[in-house]
Design a protein around this motif. Structure first.
Motif, mmCIF file in Angstrom:
data_model
loop_
_atom_site.group_PDB
_atom_site.id
_atom_site.type_symbol
_atom_site.label_atom_id
_atom_site.label_comp_id
_atom_site.label_asym_id
_atom_site.label_seq_id
_atom_site.Cartn_x
_atom_site.Cartn_y
_atom_site.Cartn_z
ATOM 1 N N GLY A 54 -32.560 -33.973 29.151
ATOM 2 C CA GLY A 54 -32.294 -32.936 30.135
ATOM 3 C C GLY A 54 -33.551 -32.421 30.790
ATOM 4 N N GLY A 55 -33.351 -31.538 31.746
ATOM 5 C CA GLY A 55 -34.452 -30.886 32.451
ATOM 6 C C GLY A 55 -34.123 -29.425 32.678
ATOM 7 N N HIS A 97 -36.655 -32.342 28.073
ATOM 8 C CA HIS A 97 -36.348 -32.305 26.645
ATOM 9 C C HIS A 97 -35.408 -33.443 26.281
ATOM 10 C CE1 HIS A 97 -33.354 -29.720 28.700
ATOM 11 N NE2 HIS A 97 -32.498 -30.350 27.894
ATOM 12 N N ALA A 98 -35.355 -33.711 24.984
ATOM 13 C CA ALA A 98 -34.454 -34.728 24.444
ATOM 14 C C ALA A 98 -34.025 -34.296 23.052
ATOM 15 C CB ALA A 98 -35.134 -36.096 24.394
ATOM 16 N N SER A 205 -23.604 -31.322 30.973
ATOM 17 C CA SER A 205 -23.447 -29.908 30.621
ATOM 18 C C SER A 205 -24.584 -29.116 31.238
ATOM 19 C CB SER A 205 -23.428 -29.718 29.098
ATOM 20 O OG SER A 205 -24.656 -30.157 28.526
ATOM 21 N N VAL A 206 -24.365 -27.822 31.422
ATOM 22 C CA VAL A 206 -25.395 -26.917 31.941
ATOM 23 C C VAL A 206 -25.616 -25.812 30.915
ATOM 24 C CG1 VAL A 206 -24.918 -27.417 34.370
ATOM 25 C CG2 VAL A 206 -23.672 -25.575 33.231
ATOM 26 N N PHE A 207 -26.818 -25.215 30.934
ATOM 27 C CA PHE A 207 -27.136 -24.213 29.920
ATOM 28 C C PHE A 207 -28.074 -23.144 30.482
ATOM 29 C CE2 PHE A 207 -30.567 -27.268 29.614
ATOM 30 C CZ PHE A 207 -31.702 -26.475 29.427
ATOM 31 N N ASN A 245 -28.048 -30.970 30.745
ATOM 32 C CA ASN A 245 -28.163 -32.042 29.754
ATOM 33 C C ASN A 245 -27.252 -33.197 30.138
ATOM 34 O OD1 ASN A 245 -29.950 -30.662 28.034
ATOM 35 N ND2 ASN A 245 -28.258 -29.592 27.018
ATOM 36 N N TRP A 246 -27.743 -34.415 29.885
ATOM 37 C CA TRP A 246 -26.948 -35.620 30.100
ATOM 38 C C TRP A 246 -26.832 -36.362 28.775
ATOM 39 C CZ3 TRP A 246 -23.738 -37.597 33.592
ATOM 40 C CH2 TRP A 246 -23.395 -38.954 33.471
#
Length: 248
Positions: A54-55, A97-98, A205-207, A245-246
Motif C-alpha cells: 500500500g501507499g 508499506h507491505a 481497502s482504504v484506511f 491497501n492492495w
C-alpha cells in the motif's frame, strides 16, 4: 351338467393369475427410497487474509525540540546556552508499506513494515555564542515494523491498533554567512497507534491511521576548528495518514 364350486379352486385361480402376470411382465423390483446427498459448501476465502502492499499520504507534527548547546575544548566545558528556540520537525509525508494478515473469527492480525519520508523539517534564526546563525532539524525518513491487531465491526470494517519499533534518520545543521556545519544522526524508539480500515472490494481497502513515535532525546556532536559542541535533539512526534491497501 351342473358345476360344483369348491373352496380350494378360488385360491388356485388367484395363484395362477398372479403367476401369469409375473410371466408376462417380469418381476417388479421393490422401490427403495434413497437419502438425499448433501454437498458441503466450499469454505469462502477471507477478503482480509493474505499479503498486501500500500501507499499513504500523511502529516508529521507534535514535535517539541528546544535548542540547547554546550561548547567544549578537549573535555573542558567552555560555554552552555539553552532556550534558544524550537526546531521541532513537521511537514507532509508520503509512505509505502507491505504486510501480511491472518483471520481468526472476527480478529485480524499480522506484521507490517513501512517507510515514511517527505518534507519534514523546521528552521529558525538564533543567536548562538553571540553569532547569528540558522538552526535546522530535518527528518529524512522513518522505517517502522509493527504488529497490527484488529477487530471486524462487520465484514467490511476493521478497527485496529499497532505496536512495534521505529527508526528515524535525521539531520541537524547550523549555517551562517561564514559557512555551515551539519551532522546526520539516527534514533530508534517505540511506535504505537490506532486506525480504521474499510474494504472497497475483495482486493482494495482504504484506511486512516494515527501513530505516535517516541524517540526520546539524541545527542548530536559537532566538531568545529579546535573545539566541539553538542545539542540534544528531541524528535518524538505524531503522524496521521490516509492511504490504500492492495491485497494479493
Amino acid at each position: 351338467m351342473t358345476s360344483k364350486f369348491k373352496p380350494g379352486a378360488a385360491a388356485l385361480a388367484i395363484t395362477l393369475a398372479a403367476a401369469a402376470t409375473a410371466q408376462a411382465g417380469g418381476a417388479v423390483a421393490p422401490v427403495l427410497e434413497t437419502a438425499p446427498v448433501i454437498v458441503a459448501p466450499e469454505p469462502v476465502a477471507s477478503a482480509w487474509t493474505g499479503a498486501y502492499v500500500g501507499g499513504s499520504l500523511g502529516y508529521v507534527g507534535g514535535t517539541d525540540d528546544e535548542i540547547g548547546l554546550r561548547a567544549y575544548r578537549d573535555d573542558t566545558l567552555l560555554r552552555e546556552e539553552s532556550g534558544l528556540g524550537d526546531v521541532g520537525v513537521s511537514g507532509v509525508t508520503g509512505g509505502i508499506h507491505a504486510g501480511y494478515r491472518w483471520q481468526r473469527g472476527n480478529w485480524i492480525f499480522g506484521p507490517e513494515l513501512s517507510a515514511q519520508f517527505g518534507s519534514v523539517d523546521k528552521s529558525r534564526d538564533i543567536l548562538l555564542f553571540d553569532a547569528e546563525v540558522e538552526a535546522e532539524n530535518d527528518m529524512k525518513n522513518v522505517i517502522a515494523l509493527v504488529a497490527k491487531t484488529g477487530y471486524l465491526l462487520n465484514s467490511q470494517t476493521l478497527i485496529y491498533g499497532t505496536f512495534g519499533i521505529a527508526r528515524g534518520d535525521f539531520e541537524y545543521s547550523f549555517s551562517s554567512d561564514d559557512g555551515s556545519i551539519s551532522e546526520d544522526y539516527s534514533s530508534t524508539g517505540i511506535a504505537a497507534g490506532l486506525g480504521v480500515e474499510r474494504l472497497m472490494n475483495d482486493r482494495l481497502s482504504v484506511f486512516a491511521e494515527y501513530q505516535y513515535r517516541d524517540f526520546g532525546n539524541e545527542t548530536v556532536d559537532f566538531a568545529l576548528d579546535d573545539f566541539t559542541f553538542d545539542t540534544r535533539a528531541s524528535v518524538s512526534h505524531s503522524t496521521v495518514k490516509v492511504g490504500a491497501n492492495w491485497r494479493f
